[in-house]
Write an enzyme that holds these catalytic residues in place. Sequence first.
Site, mmCIF file in Angstrom:
data_model
loop_
_atom_site.group_PDB
_atom_site.id
_atom_site.type_symbol
_atom_site.label_atom_id
_atom_site.label_comp_id
_atom_site.label_asym_id
_atom_site.label_seq_id
_atom_site.Cartn_x
_atom_site.Cartn_y
_atom_site.Cartn_z
ATOM 1 N N ASP A 42 79.338 50.297 25.717
ATOM 2 C CA ASP A 42 79.662 49.261 24.738
ATOM 3 C C ASP A 42 78.894 47.999 25.116
ATOM 4 O O ASP A 42 79.089 47.435 26.196
ATOM 5 C CB ASP A 42 81.171 49.000 24.749
ATOM 6 C CG ASP A 42 81.643 48.179 23.557
ATOM 7 O OD1 ASP A 42 80.797 47.782 22.741
ATOM 8 O OD2 ASP A 42 82.852 47.935 23.463
ATOM 9 N N ASP A 91 76.574 48.883 18.364
ATOM 10 C CA ASP A 91 76.695 48.432 19.746
ATOM 11 C C ASP A 91 77.484 49.344 20.668
ATOM 12 O O ASP A 91 77.750 48.975 21.810
ATOM 13 C CB ASP A 91 77.311 47.032 19.781
ATOM 14 C CG ASP A 91 78.723 46.998 19.204
ATOM 15 O OD1 ASP A 91 79.077 47.930 18.470
ATOM 16 O OD2 ASP A 91 79.459 46.034 19.488
ATOM 17 N N GLU A 92 77.844 50.533 20.236
ATOM 18 C CA GLU A 92 78.587 51.418 21.128
ATOM 19 C C GLU A 92 78.345 52.874 20.783
ATOM 20 O O GLU A 92 78.041 53.229 19.637
ATOM 21 C CB GLU A 92 80.085 51.107 21.097
ATOM 22 C CG GLU A 92 80.735 51.286 19.748
ATOM 23 C CD GLU A 92 82.238 51.064 19.794
ATOM 24 O OE1 GLU A 92 82.888 51.469 20.782
ATOM 25 O OE2 GLU A 92 82.773 50.493 18.823
#
Length: 365
Positions: free
Chosen positions: A19, A113-114
């Site tokens: 993350d 983003d993850e």
Amino acid sequence: MATELPSASASARKIIHIDMDAFFASVEQRDDPNLRGKPVAVGGAKARGVVAAASYEARVFGVRSAMPSVTAKRLCPDLIFVKSRFDVYRSVSQQVREIFRAYTPLVEPLSLDEAYLDVTALGRPATDIAGEIRAQIREVTGLTASAGVSYNKFLAKLASDQNKPDGMCVIRPEQGAAFVQSLPVKRFHGVGPVTQKKMQRLGIETGADLAERDMAFLRANFRSSAEYYYRAARGIDDRPVRASRTRKSIGAERTFFEDLSTAEELSAALDDIIEIVWERIDANDASGRTITLKMKFADFQQITRAQSFAAPVADKAVFAKVGRELLADQLPVPKGVRLLGLTLSGLVGAAKIKTPKEQLSLGIE
């Protein structure tokens, strides 16, 4: 009740959840040295704007994503607003994914983003791999990422949030059940404010409280979610990391920190969502025939309004125009709006539609 442990096959897996730390805001701070070390909010500074993301310096003051900009500015008078640049965020996200895929083809992105990675087949300690990936992300992008390492997706995601920012947490098979049972239930994916309040009324505050309830109790009170809660409270999750799946729609939605009620607030929020959704549509070279607006009110009543077309919508201006018209038809709203979403469905024609499902993740960076 005795605690049930995960099966041997499940506990043999090595799953990493990566993350990026305060992704959008961190990109802005990286690209503008004047922003480093200062409270930054990505989003509109105007009176009816909404925070899309906040730097850690801003979070110290209580600034969070989906918060009205006026509230954020009141909490942090020195807050610096910057406009979102989703083309840049997407480019950085692609760099990060290239790093992931150098290790394993089993990469399941959840958002820009993850992502989950299954590194079981590599035959190496997952902690070493996670450390290498985080170091490469820093070297290639100049950004930091946090990692969770465990034997299933549920625990890996919980772990990645444990030592943020720029940290790593490892949960081994013999630790899983105890770790989950030490957490408040609000940390569980799928336990939102309504479910959390219901659990509180039933005397369930922690994972340990949840583990004490048998399946009959959970089914009586939570119906289709009963099995998920039963297994989650025991650290059990057999879901595989899926590198791809066929998408039926592309969309995004946002739950607001404070309910929105004016046309200006809702329009500003929708404009942000349009940008995010179109980035995903463009990235997938996709088009579709139906545009759907979703609204959830303060009392959790939910409505959807849609418009379909004979020919696929492949133009951003058309997509945005229809989305705004669907919203305009609902104005003025009868009560505050806590969630707004926009989706393109009836996808056709593009081979790249077989991609990992992504969801808007602005509040849990």
